[in-house]
Design a protein around this motif. Structure first.
Motif, mmCIF file in Angstrom:
data_model
loop_
_atom_site.group_PDB
_atom_site.id
_atom_site.type_symbol
_atom_site.label_atom_id
_atom_site.label_comp_id
_atom_site.label_asym_id
_atom_site.label_seq_id
_atom_site.Cartn_x
_atom_site.Cartn_y
_atom_site.Cartn_z
ATOM 1 N N VAL A 89 10.067 -5.413 -3.909
ATOM 2 C CA VAL A 89 8.394 -6.088 -3.962
ATOM 3 C C VAL A 89 8.819 -6.991 -5.467
ATOM 4 N N ILE A 90 8.737 -8.263 -4.526
ATOM 5 C CA ILE A 90 7.956 -9.241 -5.962
ATOM 6 C C ILE A 90 7.022 -8.602 -6.903
ATOM 7 N N PRO A 91 6.692 -8.385 -8.470
ATOM 8 C CA PRO A 91 5.502 -7.910 -8.526
ATOM 9 C C PRO A 91 4.724 -9.286 -9.042
ATOM 10 N N SER A 92 3.207 -9.056 -8.371
ATOM 11 C CA SER A 92 2.378 -9.913 -8.206
ATOM 12 C C SER A 92 1.900 -10.068 -9.519
ATOM 13 N N TRP A 93 2.207 -9.316 -10.821
ATOM 14 C CA TRP A 93 1.712 -10.450 -12.058
ATOM 15 C C TRP A 93 2.876 -10.842 -12.887
ATOM 16 N N LEU A 94 4.452 -11.541 -11.619
ATOM 17 C CA LEU A 94 5.247 -12.108 -12.538
ATOM 18 C C LEU A 94 4.334 -14.265 -11.751
ATOM 19 N N ARG A 95 4.067 -13.605 -10.207
ATOM 20 C CA ARG A 95 3.427 -14.610 -10.263
ATOM 21 C C ARG A 95 2.310 -15.077 -11.184
ATOM 22 N N PHE A 96 1.351 -13.833 -11.888
ATOM 23 C CA PHE A 96 0.177 -14.166 -12.403
ATOM 24 C C PHE A 96 0.308 -15.026 -14.111
ATOM 25 N N LEU A 97 2.337 -14.571 -14.096
ATOM 26 C CA LEU A 97 2.458 -15.496 -15.717
ATOM 27 C C LEU A 97 2.503 -16.536 -15.444
ATOM 28 N N HIS A 98 3.081 -17.151 -14.303
ATOM 29 C CA HIS A 98 3.337 -18.300 -13.420
ATOM 30 C C HIS A 98 2.149 -19.150 -13.430
#
Length: 383
Positions: free
Chosen positions: A109-118
């Motif tokens: 599961v790709i962490p949602s916070w990775l998209r948050f950082l982007h």
């Protein structure tokens, strides 16, 4: 005047610049730490793409559809199918499949916070003005890089003429306190100035909404629009990977020199497209190919050879800014490292600038107090 402008603009942008440097650094480091594709020991010919994707559906999250299929490129590699919400480009989970005997061998599961950082890096969550604000900040950062070089060069000329060039580009081992912070700020700024200037300018170009049309970049039409007239005759439950094996066979037969990178999918088979590497353009300029099963036509919808200068320049800026060079491998690795170090340097510049400003104010206060103490003599106090 330049010193004051450099100092106060840096203080004003301290927090957003630190966030930009930190998020940019994390966006490079974190993907390197994420789990890679599992290795398989099975040998033999690979199964069809449709069978691999069908096997991955057993481990797919509810209400998600396959967005992308990455084939196994070498013996021992696993195939990858990414899933996400319908109509989205960014996946939320990954399913690894054995390509020889299709079966799920791992999920992530790709962490949602990775998209948050982007999103934080791209627009600082200042929507709907975040992109323009980020572009302006990039221009100001470019100005700070230029003024910083000018401030470094003015006293550096005398040092170079005197043969003491090491003092202009290295930190003195005897530096302490304010001097240490100043020399570190100036020296690291010198070494990172060219990379910082490039990343600032390219970030501005990528951020400003009006920059894409200036480079001749326009949003593509929704994939699959040519098949809308047939939707009524098609089964509404038809999976997006249907007909993929036929399309890949046509690609292999008619473009044998093409190396498949990935397959973009969607809710309907008409949305399929293939990113391929053509020997004439290399891995840094992939082409996009689409197949029409009704007419049995394979066409290049994005041809690197037909790109205009503006489109090619914009693509290079995007690739270099995000450190996504694919080849040659040593250059790609070195460039990724340079971008990473520059992001860390931007965080340091924000920190060191604040520390220097604080130490200067403290030292100025102490000097004022000392002058006041020296002025308070017995005669002046009436004793």
């Amino acid at each position: 005047m330049l010193r004051k402008i450099h100092r106060w603009v840096g203080l004003f942008l301290m927090l957003p610049l630190a966030l930009q440097g930190l998020t940019g650094t994390l966006l490079i480091i974190i993907p390197l730490l994420l789990p890679g594709p599992p290795h398989i020991s099975d040998t033999g010919p690979q199964a069809g793409a449709e069978a691999i994707i069908a096997a991955s559906r057993a481990s797919a999250p509810p209400a998600m559809i396959p967005l992308r299929y990455n084939p196994a490129t070498h013996p021992g590699d696993s195939a990858l199918v990414t899933y996400g919400p319908p109509g989205e480009r960014h996946p939320t989970s990954e399913v690894f499949v054995n390509p020889v005997h299709p079966a799920v061998i791992g999920t992530y599961v790709i962490p949602s916070w990775l998209r948050f950082l982007h999103n934080l890096h791209a627009d600082l969550f200042l929507l709907p003005y975040g992109q323009s604000a980020t572009g302006m900040m990039g221009l100001l950062l470019s100005g700070m890089a230029i003024t910083g070089l000018i401030l470094w060069w003015r006293p550096g000329v005398a040092l170079w003429k005197a043969g003491k060039w090491r003092r202009a580009i290295l930190i003195s081992p005897r530096a302490r306190g304010l001097r240490l912070w100043r020399e570190a700020h100036v020296t690291i700024g010198f070494w990172l100035s060219s990379m910082l200037l490039f990343l600032a300018l390219s970030g501005s170009v990528l951020a400003f909404p009006f920059a894409r049309p200036l480079f001749g970049i326009h949003r593509p039409a929704p994939t699959g629009h040519h098949g809308h007239h047939m939707e009524g005759a098609r089964d509404e439950q038809e999976p997006g990977e249907q007909g993929l094996d036929t399309a890949l066979a046509a690609l292999k037969a008619r473009m044998p020199e093409a190396r498949l990178l990935l397959v973009q999918m969607g809710e309907h088979p008409e949305q399929q497209s293939f990113d391929v590497v053509l020997p004439a353009y290399g891995a840094n300029h992939p082409a996009t190919v689409q197949y029409d099963p009704q007419t049995d036509v394979l066409r290049i919808s994005r041809d690197p050879g037909q790109q205009r200068t503006g489109e090619r320049s914009f693509q290079w800026l995007h690739t270099l800014h995000e450190a996504r060079l694919a080849s040659p491998a040593p250059v790609a690795l070195a460039w990724k490292g340079a971008v990473l170090v520059t992001g860390m340097g931007l965080v340091f510049f924000s920190l060191s600038g604040v520390v220097m400003w604080t130490l200067r104010r403290r030292n100025a206060t102490q000097r004022t107090a000392q002058r006041g103490d020296r002025g308070m003599t017995p005669s002046s106090s009436g004793m």
